[in-house]
Write a protein that holds these residues in place. Sequence first.
Motif, PDB file in Angstrom:
ATOM      1  N   GLN A  42       0.868  -1.180   0.000  1.00 48.83           N
ATOM      2  CA  GLN A  42       0.000   0.000   0.000  1.00 48.83           C
ATOM      3  C   GLN A  42       0.904   1.230   0.000  1.00 48.83           C
ATOM      4  N   ILE A  43       0.765   2.057  -1.016  1.00 44.74           N
ATOM      5  CA  ILE A  43       1.554   3.285  -1.133  1.00 44.74           C
ATOM      6  C   ILE A  43       0.620   4.454  -0.867  1.00 44.74           C
ATOM      7  N   ILE A  44       0.981   5.292   0.100  1.00 42.04           N
ATOM      8  CA  ILE A  44       0.087   6.334   0.604  1.00 42.04           C
ATOM      9  C   ILE A  44       0.636   7.710   0.255  1.00 42.04           C
ATOM     10  N   ASN A  45      -0.191   8.512  -0.401  1.00 41.90           N
ATOM     11  CA  ASN A  45       0.187   9.893  -0.730  1.00 41.90           C
ATOM     12  C   ASN A  45      -0.118  10.751   0.504  1.00 41.90           C
ATOM     13  N   THR A  46       0.799  10.767   1.418  1.00 50.43           N
ATOM     14  CA  THR A  46       0.586  11.307   2.751  1.00 50.43           C
ATOM     15  C   THR A  46       0.065  12.735   2.741  1.00 50.43           C
ATOM     16  N   HIS A  47       0.664  13.602   1.940  1.00 52.86           N
ATOM     17  CA  HIS A  47       0.285  15.011   1.909  1.00 52.86           C
ATOM     18  C   HIS A  47      -0.591  15.371   0.712  1.00 52.86           C
ATOM     19  N   GLY A  48      -0.750  14.410  -0.195  1.00 54.92           N
ATOM     20  CA  GLY A  48      -1.773  14.579  -1.216  1.00 54.92           C
ATOM     21  C   GLY A  48      -1.309  14.940  -2.609  1.00 54.92           C
ATOM     22  N   GLN A  49      -0.165  15.568  -2.780  1.00 51.79           N
ATOM     23  CA  GLN A  49       0.206  16.000  -4.122  1.00 51.79           C
ATOM     24  C   GLN A  49       1.604  15.549  -4.534  1.00 51.79           C
ATOM     25  N   GLN A  50       2.066  14.477  -3.922  1.00 50.81           N
ATOM     26  CA  GLN A  50       3.404  13.992  -4.236  1.00 50.81           C
ATOM     27  C   GLN A  50       3.355  12.892  -5.283  1.00 50.81           C
ATOM     28  N   VAL A  51       4.130  13.051  -6.340  1.00 51.46           N
ATOM     29  CA  VAL A  51       4.275  12.012  -7.355  1.00 51.46           C
ATOM     30  C   VAL A  51       5.266  10.965  -6.862  1.00 51.46           C
ATOM     31  N   VAL A  52       4.945   9.698  -7.126  1.00 49.41           N
ATOM     32  CA  VAL A  52       5.833   8.599  -6.755  1.00 49.41           C
ATOM     33  C   VAL A  52       6.167   7.795  -8.009  1.00 49.41           C
ATOM     34  N   ASP A  53       7.379   7.966  -8.520  1.00 50.09           N
ATOM     35  CA  ASP A  53       7.847   7.125  -9.628  1.00 50.09           C
ATOM     36  C   ASP A  53       7.978   5.705  -9.089  1.00 50.09           C
ATOM     37  N   THR A  54       7.387   4.741  -9.794  1.00 42.30           N
ATOM     38  CA  THR A  54       7.306   3.376  -9.282  1.00 42.30           C
ATOM     39  C   THR A  54       7.747   2.384 -10.354  1.00 42.30           C
ATOM     40  N   TRP A  55       8.628   1.475  -9.947  1.00 42.67           N
ATOM     41  CA  TRP A  55       9.121   0.416 -10.830  1.00 42.67           C
ATOM     42  C   TRP A  55       8.876  -0.932 -10.174  1.00 42.67           C
ATOM     43  N   CYS A  56       8.899  -1.984 -10.975  1.00 36.25           N
ATOM     44  CA  CYS A  56       8.793  -3.336 -10.420  1.00 36.25           C
ATOM     45  C   CYS A  56       9.607  -4.285 -11.287  1.00 36.25           C
ATOM     46  N   PHE A  57      10.424  -5.114 -10.629  1.00 31.16           N
ATOM     47  CA  PHE A  57      11.298  -6.057 -11.312  1.00 31.16           C
ATOM     48  C   PHE A  57      11.012  -7.477 -10.833  1.00 31.16           C
ATOM     49  N   ASN A  58      11.151  -8.436 -11.716  1.00 33.31           N
ATOM     50  CA  ASN A  58      11.110  -9.839 -11.344  1.00 33.31           C
ATOM     51  C   ASN A  58      12.266 -10.095 -10.367  1.00 33.31           C
ATOM     52  N   ALA A  59      11.958 -10.596  -9.179  1.00 35.64           N
ATOM     53  CA  ALA A  59      12.988 -10.775  -8.153  1.00 35.64           C
ATOM     54  C   ALA A  59      14.033 -11.806  -8.558  1.00 35.64           C
ATOM     55  N   HIS A  60      13.698 -12.687  -9.497  1.00 34.76           N
ATOM     56  CA  HIS A  60      14.613 -13.755  -9.905  1.00 34.76           C
ATOM     57  C   HIS A  60      15.296 -13.477 -11.241  1.00 34.76           C
ATOM     58  N   ASP A  61      14.893 -12.389 -11.878  1.00 41.08           N
ATOM     59  CA  ASP A  61      15.474 -12.044 -13.176  1.00 41.08           C
ATOM     60  C   ASP A  61      15.227 -10.557 -13.420  1.00 41.08           C
ATOM     61  N   MET A  62      16.229  -9.739 -13.102  1.00 45.37           N
ATOM     62  CA  MET A  62      16.054  -8.286 -13.162  1.00 45.37           C
ATOM     63  C   MET A  62      15.871  -7.772 -14.587  1.00 45.37           C
ATOM     64  N   SER A  63      16.102  -8.632 -15.590  1.00 39.66           N
ATOM     65  CA  SER A  63      15.875  -8.193 -16.967  1.00 39.66           C
ATOM     66  C   SER A  63      14.381  -8.173 -17.323  1.00 39.66           C
ATOM     67  N   GLU A  64      13.546  -8.715 -16.447  1.00 36.84           N
ATOM     68  CA  GLU A  64      12.091  -8.607 -16.632  1.00 36.84           C
ATOM     69  C   GLU A  64      11.569  -7.555 -15.679  1.00 36.84           C
ATOM     70  N   PHE A  65      10.837  -6.587 -16.210  1.00 34.64           N
ATOM     71  CA  PHE A  65      10.392  -5.466 -15.388  1.00 34.64           C
ATOM     72  C   PHE A  65       9.065  -4.927 -15.910  1.00 34.64           C
ATOM     73  N   MET A  66       8.349  -4.237 -15.045  1.00 37.97           N
ATOM     74  CA  MET A  66       7.107  -3.573 -15.436  1.00 37.97           C
ATOM     75  C   MET A  66       7.406  -2.560 -16.530  1.00 37.97           C
ATOM     76  N   SER A  67       6.690  -2.675 -17.647  1.00 37.31           N
ATOM     77  CA  SER A  67       6.997  -1.882 -18.836  1.00 37.31           C
ATOM     78  C   SER A  67       5.785  -1.065 -19.258  1.00 37.31           C
ATOM     79  N   MET A  68       5.951   0.244 -19.317  1.00 36.85           N
ATOM     80  CA  MET A  68       4.842   1.099 -19.707  1.00 36.85           C
ATOM     81  C   MET A  68       4.470   0.910 -21.177  1.00 36.85           C
TER      82      MET A  68
END
Length: 220
Positions: free
Chosen positions: A45-71
């Motif tokens: 759970q990612i919480i925008n505590t103050h309301g207007q903060q952008v959070v750049d977010t990535w996700c990688f396969n823990a067993h193979d960093m060459s696989e990642f969340m791709s926009m």
Amino acid sequence: MRLDQFVLVNEGSKKHRKWKLMSDLQVVPARYGRAVHLLKGQAIQIINTHGQQVVDTWCFNAHDMSEFMSMEHLHATLQGIFPAKGDGLTTNRRRPILIMEEDTSPGRHDTVIAACDVHRYAALGCTQYHNNCTDNLHAALAQIDRRAADCPAPLNLWMNIPVGPDGKITWGEPLSKPGDHVILRAMIDCIVVMSACPQDLIPINGAACKPTEVHYRLLN
């Protein structure tokens, strides 16, 4: 929502109702990043505590960093650019790595703009080093002894980039409110990286151009 307390999550039907206790809140300091391991089935759970903060977010396969969340691959899956509750967030191997299980914000998250870097701030007139999301990604991964070969395009949580009919974009202010949150559930073992975007030269983090900390917690 009080940020110094646990939060109970209601799961299941009314007939078979279960409650799970989430872990303690952790902080992503303003202008910096954090990386977190998730096992398959766990959520963050990612919480925008103050309301207007952008959070750049990535996700990688823990067993193979060459696989990642791709926009780029996500756009094809969604046939759009704005992920919403229930959507799978796709990797460069065209499978969901996270599910956006919950979103209490107006749902405007950017999937078009690259992470800020030293070159972006130089173009905006900076003559000295400026904290940036690209370096935050690599620093956060280094803290858990991981490395990414490059910086994939992030899911920019709460970043508001309106796209006009002519394809032109606008650097909008976030529409989120204090306490808005998303819950992202892992479909495979993965590493989630978050950067509280340091942008303070244009109103990406609100009219005050003042980056703030955000919070997160894990949910089993």
